[in-house]
Design an enzyme around this catalytic site. Structure first.
Site, PDB file in Angstrom:
ATOM      1  N   ASP A 116      47.858  41.477  45.526  1.00  0.00           N
ATOM      2  CA  ASP A 116      46.578  40.816  45.774  1.00  0.00           C
ATOM      3  C   ASP A 116      46.822  39.321  45.898  1.00  0.00           C
ATOM      4  O   ASP A 116      46.873  38.611  44.903  1.00  0.00           O
ATOM      5  CB  ASP A 116      45.576  41.109  44.645  1.00  0.00           C
ATOM      6  N   GLY A 159      52.318  37.527  46.668  1.00  0.00           N
ATOM      7  CA  GLY A 159      52.813  38.897  46.692  1.00  0.00           C
ATOM      8  C   GLY A 159      53.063  39.400  48.095  1.00  0.00           C
ATOM      9  O   GLY A 159      54.047  40.098  48.357  1.00  0.00           O
ATOM     10  N   GLY A 217      41.369  33.557  42.106  1.00  0.00           N
ATOM     11  CA  GLY A 217      42.806  33.418  41.947  1.00  0.00           C
ATOM     12  C   GLY A 217      43.519  34.715  42.265  1.00  0.00           C
ATOM     13  O   GLY A 217      42.945  35.807  42.197  1.00  0.00           O
ATOM     14  N   GLU A 218      44.795  34.577  42.617  1.00  0.00           N
ATOM     15  CA  GLU A 218      45.584  35.750  42.988  1.00  0.00           C
ATOM     16  C   GLU A 218      45.720  36.703  41.807  1.00  0.00           C
ATOM     17  O   GLU A 218      46.062  36.306  40.706  1.00  0.00           O
ATOM     18  CB  GLU A 218      46.969  35.311  43.472  1.00  0.00           C
ATOM     19  N   GLY A 219      45.436  37.961  42.056  1.00  0.00           N
ATOM     20  CA  GLY A 219      45.498  38.987  41.027  1.00  0.00           C
ATOM     21  C   GLY A 219      44.147  39.385  40.482  1.00  0.00           C
ATOM     22  O   GLY A 219      44.009  40.478  39.924  1.00  0.00           O
TER      23      GLY A 219
END
Length: 647
Positions: free
Chosen positions: A500, A504, A553-555
């Site tokens: 996500d 990544g 945010g990422e994740g």
């Protein structure tokens, strides 16, 4: 002995006690290690001293960088205080530092102030610091004035440094003995305040109590520390953690090279699981696009009846990118976010807690400005790849069934865009997302600076090789390199990864050159509206499951989607077979009267016509005449005219 939870640690020991070896073992798995040598070269004719120094140098891995402070002992405090959060410093040792400090060449000087500066630098340093020092408190008082001055000074330094450090360990005959254990990593719990009989809590604000609504108890996630991975779990019957392959080894560890043959998911279990969904007692049209989740889980688990992932670990990669890539970001913001996550606070930690996932914050090497030169050296790339691989191995050995890759760092989106532009031939403006200020306004000036940085980096590297390690070195940086190692290590251990975000996806693009099997172990939860993620997903063949458009945010999107994915897997595993496919067809079909061929009305027989049916003659087709407007019959069809079960 493994020392947990430390950020700054003092390792004491006598001569030849093994203190230096123990200190080096504490930082063996750190991605960025800077070795601070404090002792001078000594007398050129002293071969024994030269041999000692050579032995120390020979033990250091090639990925470590070294720095000398013997010329100016006061500079040690500056080095420690200016270190980056992603760095780990190994200072060996304070005995040599005190020797130089007492040297007449550095006098007159305020030695007490220098020691105080050192202790203050250790306490405020953003980096992880390991200091080695001889223990002089157990020896006899020296008989010479110079010897007494040295032991007094070193004893004072050891006491000041021990007070400033989180942990202190004494090494005796190679055996570490903790003197000042670090506190265990806290599991922070937002406990509900005391509730009065009226149902409200009384909170003191310094004057009068204020009535507020009670806060429900929230269990925050476990915050893991960086420990060396344990030996692979060889216990039979453990499909999650069983090792699947062995890579070539050299003296520095794993050999990660292009064209590695890593395992693939089960090519039969996935389609079988999807076919099995068509036999379940599911109303309507079934699971829709989420049947891909069932197929993915089945292929990665090697069974047509996959189970929901019960053990999930989030790896939050923290690493900043310098230069124009980080335009528009607030200095120190990513470090604050990482510290929040370590303490079990912030959006990502809350989402991890809600989904029952553990959270591990991983510091990665900081990247230099890509418009001016390589983001990392090739040695740093090798170290980061191996470190990411070990993180995946550690998770597999702990029984983790699903990894979630997350990232926080200044300039990560621009670095990912540069990697995509180099590997997929995209134009930087097409893969760079908009830049927003803290107030939510669009910052076009910062976006243009990022575009220019990526453009200049691509121009600088236009004649450079486009191999995986070259791209990571020139453009990717530490977070993308560690993420690539995680994908490769997870593939080797058959652990699926939920992606996500741009870091990544950039790692997925780079991993194709090293092991093309890695992308088959990845699942994309959501593209988040990010153009770089959209492009990488298209190239890798990863169709996002959702379109939430959240920007936490990422994740974060992956953690929001995780309960939904678990629910789908639990539903697919628990639902029974549809009754019509379980031998109960007769109960569901309506009874239809059978027609006796010999039952013929006598009024319909013409004279001379035989009453015996002509079984050899084919009946003439007669179009039925409707009794009126509308269908000729109102009887239900034996099979549905549409729907996923038809045919």
């Amino acid at each position: 002995m493994s020392v947990e939870g430390w950020k700054t640690i003092l390792v004491l020991g006598g001569i030849r006690s093994g203190k230096s070896e123990f200190a080096e073992s504490l930082v063996a798995d750190a991605p960025v290690v800077r070795y601070i040598a404090t002792a001078g070269e000594g007398d050129p004719e002293d071969t024994e001293w030269a041999t000692r120094l050579a032995a120390h140098r020979a033990r250091r891995p090639g990925s470590w960088t070294s720095e000398e402070t013997a010329g100016e002992p006061r500079r040690l405090a500056d080095v420690i205080s200016s270190a980056e959060p992603n760095e780990t410093l190994l200072v060996d040792d304070l005995g040599g530092w005190v020797t130089v400090l007492l040297d007449p060449d550095h006098q007159p000087a305020d030695d007490l102030a220098t020691v105080a500066e050192l202790a203050e630098a250790i306490g405020s340093s953003a980096a992880r610091v390991v200091l080695v020092s001889p223990e002089v408190g157990l020896s006899l008082v020296p008989t010479t004035p110079l010897g007494r001055a040295f032991t007094d000074a070193l004893g004072a330094v050891n006491r000041a440094v021990a007070d400033a450090c989180d942990s202190v360990v004494l090494v005796v005959a190679g055996q570490p003995v903790p003197l000042k254990p670090a506190a265990a990593p806290p599991t922070v719990t937002a406990a509900a305040p005391a509730v009065a009989a009226t149902g409200t809590a009384s909170v003191s604000s310094g004057s009068s109590p204020v009535d507020v609504e009670p806060t429900p108890e929230v269990q925050l996630p476990e915050v893991l520390t960086h420990t060396p991975p344990a030996a692979p779990n060889q216990e039979p019957g453990n499909p999650w953690a069983a090792p699947t392959m062995a890579l070539p080894m050299v003296s520095t560890g794993l050999v990660i090279q292009p064209g590695m043959e890593l395992p693939m998911p089960d090519e039969y279990a996935g389609p079988q699981a999807v076919d099995r969904l068509a036999t379940l007692d599911v109303p309507g049209a079934g699971l829709g696009v989420l049947d891909r989740v069932v197929g993915f889980a089945a292929a990665t688990q090697g069974t047509s009846t996959p189970h929901a992932w019960s053990s999930v670990r989030v790896l939050l990669l923290h690493g900043d990118h310098a230069g124009g890539a980080s335009a528009g970001t607030v200095a120190g913001e990513s470090a604050r976010r990482a510290a929040q996550a370590r303490a079990g606070r912030g959006a990502l930690a809350r989402l991890a807690a809600e989904s029952g996932a553990s959270l591990q914050v991983v510091d990665t090497p900081a990247a230099a400005p890509i418009e001016d030169g390589p983001a990392l050296t090739l040695d740093q790339v090798e170290s980061a790849l191996r470190y990411g691989w070990r993180l995946a191995e550690q998770a597999a050995d702990a029984g983790v069934q699903l990894l979630v890759l997350a990232a926080c760092g200044a300039g990560t989106e621009a670095a990912a865009a540069a990697v995509l532009a180099a590997t997929a031939g995209a134009e930087p403006p097409a893969v760079l997302g908009r830049v927003f200020t803290d107030a939510g306004a669009i910052d076009d000036a910062a976006w243009m600076v990022r575009c220019a940085a990526v453009r200049d980096a691509l121009h600088r590297t236009r004649h450079s090789p486009r191999g995986a390690k070259d791209v990571l070195s020139e453009l990717g940086g530490g977070d993308v390199a560690v993420a690539t190692g995680v994908l490769l290590g997870a593939t080797a251990r058959r652990v699926p990864v939920l992606l996500d975000g741009p870091v990544g996806m950039a790692a997925g693009m780079v991993s194709r050159d090293l092991a093309g099997q890695a992308r088959h172990w990845c699942l994309l939860a959501d593209h988040g509206g990010h153009p770089a993620v959209r492009l990488a997903a298209d190239v890798l063949g990863l169709n996002p499951l959702l379109d939430l458009r959240m920007d936490l945010g990422e994740g974060a999107n992956a953690l929001v989607a995780l309960p939904l994915l678990r629910s789908v897997l639990a539903l697919a595993a628990a639902l029974p077979v549809h009754p019509s496919l379980a031998g109960d067809e007769a109960l569901d079909e309506p009874a239809t009267p059978e027609t006796d061929p010999d039952d013929t009305d006598a009024d319909d027989i013409e004279p001379g016509q035989s009453t015996e049916p002509d079984r050899d003659a084919e009946p003439d087709f007669v179009e039925p005449e409707p009794a009126g407007p509308g269908p000729t019959s109102t009887e239900p069809d034996a099979q549905p005219a549409s729907g996923w079960r038809a045919g």
